[in-house]
Design a protein around this motif. Sequence first.
Motif, mmCIF file in Angstrom:
data_model
loop_
_atom_site.group_PDB
_atom_site.id
_atom_site.type_symbol
_atom_site.label_atom_id
_atom_site.label_comp_id
_atom_site.label_asym_id
_atom_site.label_seq_id
_atom_site.Cartn_x
_atom_site.Cartn_y
_atom_site.Cartn_z
ATOM 1 N N VAL A 10 54.319 -13.506 -2.898
ATOM 2 C CA VAL A 10 52.911 -13.135 -2.699
ATOM 3 C C VAL A 10 52.787 -11.630 -2.466
ATOM 4 O O VAL A 10 51.960 -10.953 -3.081
ATOM 5 C CB VAL A 10 52.285 -13.922 -1.515
ATOM 6 C CG1 VAL A 10 50.844 -13.491 -1.282
ATOM 7 C CG2 VAL A 10 52.367 -15.422 -1.779
ATOM 8 N N LEU A 11 53.651 -11.105 -1.596
ATOM 9 C CA LEU A 11 53.607 -9.667 -1.304
ATOM 10 C C LEU A 11 53.971 -8.851 -2.551
ATOM 11 O O LEU A 11 53.371 -7.814 -2.823
ATOM 12 C CB LEU A 11 54.557 -9.323 -0.149
ATOM 13 C CG LEU A 11 54.028 -9.684 1.236
ATOM 14 C CD1 LEU A 11 55.124 -9.521 2.289
ATOM 15 C CD2 LEU A 11 52.817 -8.821 1.600
ATOM 16 N N LEU A 33 45.002 -8.175 5.429
ATOM 17 C CA LEU A 33 45.513 -9.291 4.629
ATOM 18 C C LEU A 33 47.036 -9.264 4.581
ATOM 19 O O LEU A 33 47.701 -10.289 4.770
ATOM 20 C CB LEU A 33 44.946 -9.151 3.211
ATOM 21 C CG LEU A 33 44.747 -10.404 2.381
ATOM 22 C CD1 LEU A 33 43.816 -11.369 3.087
ATOM 23 C CD2 LEU A 33 44.155 -10.027 1.010
ATOM 24 N N VAL A 34 47.600 -8.084 4.339
ATOM 25 C CA VAL A 34 49.063 -7.942 4.271
ATOM 26 C C VAL A 34 49.668 -8.212 5.653
ATOM 27 O O VAL A 34 50.674 -8.914 5.774
ATOM 28 C CB VAL A 34 49.460 -6.543 3.740
ATOM 29 C CG1 VAL A 34 50.963 -6.315 3.867
ATOM 30 C CG2 VAL A 34 49.037 -6.378 2.282
ATOM 31 N N GLU A 35 49.012 -7.703 6.703
ATOM 32 C CA GLU A 35 49.534 -7.915 8.054
ATOM 33 C C GLU A 35 49.575 -9.404 8.407
ATOM 34 O O GLU A 35 50.548 -9.887 9.005
ATOM 35 C CB GLU A 35 48.679 -7.154 9.073
ATOM 36 C CG GLU A 35 49.316 -7.168 10.466
ATOM 37 C CD GLU A 35 48.500 -6.406 11.511
ATOM 38 O OE1 GLU A 35 47.814 -5.434 11.157
ATOM 39 O OE2 GLU A 35 48.558 -6.812 12.684
ATOM 40 N N ALA A 37 55.020 -14.743 7.855
ATOM 41 C CA ALA A 37 56.402 -14.777 7.350
ATOM 42 C C ALA A 37 57.405 -14.627 8.494
ATOM 43 O O ALA A 37 58.481 -15.223 8.469
ATOM 44 C CB ALA A 37 56.600 -13.686 6.302
ATOM 45 N N ILE A 38 57.037 -13.838 9.501
ATOM 46 C CA ILE A 38 57.907 -13.701 10.685
ATOM 47 C C ILE A 38 57.914 -15.034 11.447
ATOM 48 O O ILE A 38 58.971 -15.561 11.797
ATOM 49 C CB ILE A 38 57.435 -12.530 11.594
ATOM 50 C CG1 ILE A 38 57.653 -11.172 10.883
ATOM 51 C CG2 ILE A 38 58.176 -12.553 12.939
ATOM 52 C CD1 ILE A 38 57.096 -9.958 11.613
ATOM 53 N N ALA A 39 56.719 -15.590 11.662
ATOM 54 C CA ALA A 39 56.597 -16.872 12.388
ATOM 55 C C ALA A 39 57.371 -17.986 11.686
ATOM 56 O O ALA A 39 57.975 -18.844 12.334
ATOM 57 C CB ALA A 39 55.122 -17.246 12.530
ATOM 58 N N ARG A 59 61.559 -7.536 13.623
ATOM 59 C CA ARG A 59 60.733 -6.546 12.919
ATOM 60 C C ARG A 59 59.321 -6.493 13.505
ATOM 61 O O ARG A 59 58.749 -7.543 13.812
ATOM 62 C CB ARG A 59 60.644 -6.916 11.431
ATOM 63 C CG ARG A 59 61.980 -6.975 10.712
ATOM 64 C CD ARG A 59 62.312 -5.642 10.098
ATOM 65 N NE ARG A 59 63.528 -5.718 9.281
ATOM 66 C CZ ARG A 59 63.638 -5.177 8.077
ATOM 67 N NH1 ARG A 59 62.630 -4.524 7.549
ATOM 68 N NH2 ARG A 59 64.768 -5.259 7.407
ATOM 69 N N ASP A 60 58.790 -5.285 13.606
ATOM 70 C CA ASP A 60 57.414 -5.129 14.096
ATOM 71 C C ASP A 60 56.428 -5.355 12.945
ATOM 72 O O ASP A 60 56.495 -4.656 11.929
ATOM 73 C CB ASP A 60 57.234 -3.724 14.679
ATOM 74 C CG ASP A 60 55.796 -3.459 15.090
ATOM 75 O OD1 ASP A 60 55.278 -4.222 15.937
ATOM 76 O OD2 ASP A 60 55.173 -2.529 14.532
ATOM 77 N N PRO A 61 55.517 -6.331 13.081
ATOM 78 C CA PRO A 61 54.634 -6.658 11.949
ATOM 79 C C PRO A 61 53.752 -5.496 11.488
ATOM 80 O O PRO A 61 53.500 -5.352 10.282
ATOM 81 C CB PRO A 61 53.787 -7.827 12.469
ATOM 82 C CG PRO A 61 53.983 -7.860 13.948
ATOM 83 C CD PRO A 61 55.298 -7.216 14.234
ATOM 84 N N VAL A 62 53.284 -4.672 12.422
ATOM 85 C CA VAL A 62 52.411 -3.557 12.020
ATOM 86 C C VAL A 62 53.216 -2.518 11.234
ATOM 87 O O VAL A 62 52.793 -2.058 10.166
ATOM 88 C CB VAL A 62 51.711 -2.921 13.248
ATOM 89 C CG1 VAL A 62 50.953 -1.668 12.846
ATOM 90 C CG2 VAL A 62 50.764 -3.931 13.899
ATOM 91 N N THR A 63 54.392 -2.166 11.738
ATOM 92 C CA THR A 63 55.233 -1.187 11.039
ATOM 93 C C THR A 63 55.617 -1.706 9.641
ATOM 94 O O THR A 63 55.569 -0.954 8.662
ATOM 95 C CB THR A 63 56.500 -0.882 11.867
ATOM 96 O OG1 THR A 63 56.086 -0.258 13.080
ATOM 97 C CG2 THR A 63 57.454 0.036 11.138
#
Lengths: 202, 202
Positions: A88-89, A137-139, A145-147, A155-159
């Motif tokens: 998707v990404l 949307l990407v965040e 995906a992390i969950a 990994r930091d989701p915002v970064t």
Amino acid sequence: MPKQVDHRERREAIARALWRVVEQRGVRHLTVREVAREAGFSHGHVQHYFASREEMLSFAMDFASEQTALRVAQGLRELGDAPHPRAVLRLMLTEMLPLHTDARATSRMTAAYVLEALHDKEIHARARDSLAQGHGLVEKLVRQAIADGHIDPGRDPVTETNLLLALTGFTTFLELDVIEPRDVLTAVDAYLDRLFTRSDEG
Amino acid sequence: MPKQVDHRERREAIARALWRVVEQRGVRHLTVREVAREAGFSHGHVQHYFASREEMLSFAMDFASEQTALRVAQGLRELGDAPHPRAVLRLMLTEMLPLHTDARATSRMTAAYVLEALHDKEIHARARDSLAQGHGLVEKLVRQAIADGHIDPGRDPVTETNLLLALTGFTTFLELDVIEPRDVLTAVDAYLDRLFTRSDEG
């Protein structure tokens, strides 16, 4: 044809003419007069559909965003049910890059719009909203995906979101033929491979 | 003052006026007439220094690249002897982003120039050369860092170079206030930390 549809179609035809002006003649020719000429309409006819240059430009930009979203939606359908977040990404990223004719037109329109935003507060606000929406949307995808264990929870989701979106910087290198489309895809894949701990399905 | 220096200074003053036009009024006002007005010179005076709009634009772009290179050179001096390649790459990347006033002016000039390049072959060739030169410089640094054991030898130098340069895509997100400067630096650092197997000195 219903009046509403006709109105929308005319506006879209004018927006496409505007994209062609950006592409073939440059942003400095981005006036109602030049766009009308390119669309094959009279100046007055275009003014009937758009009250100002800014309104015409905003519509053309929104239309470009919509077209990109439609291409992504089409790509998602082709990926089938419950696609892997990596796929998707990858789809979202590659559709934002000028890798084929349609994407090139919308990408150039975006570049022109960003430059206009520098000295026009209203355009700045609209462009910001549109980009912030894409960022959100990407965040959301990255957090999910992390969950779901596809991306390392360290990994930091915002970064990660910021880095993924920064890769749209390939645009300039593609437009100027400094990096080949094939090498851009190789780099995007290498990047996503490292981001996703399991890339078995992507 | 020697004539040669005066000539150069006048051209630089015109280039700076041109940057201000891009920044404050937009690329559609990028004409010899408007730049002359902004510089406080007559139209004829600017024409004495630049034979055409294209020549003026090319000079302003080259001058922007030079100014960026000078800022990088200054930063390198501050890093002292034999700086870590991570610090060098960080400096190059951040000076290409609109993170402070000077970098913002040159970054905007670059964005305008890329749009002009889409429909002007000569500008395309010049912009391509300039960007390809930057690409070559980063690639050389990456190859050396791999040879020196700072970057995992399993990494492909071309792909790593392409990804590093793609991060200039933060430009749009900074210009539209979607990503904060602080978060851009956090992301750049996170990226470089992962690229360099030893980031002890960077």
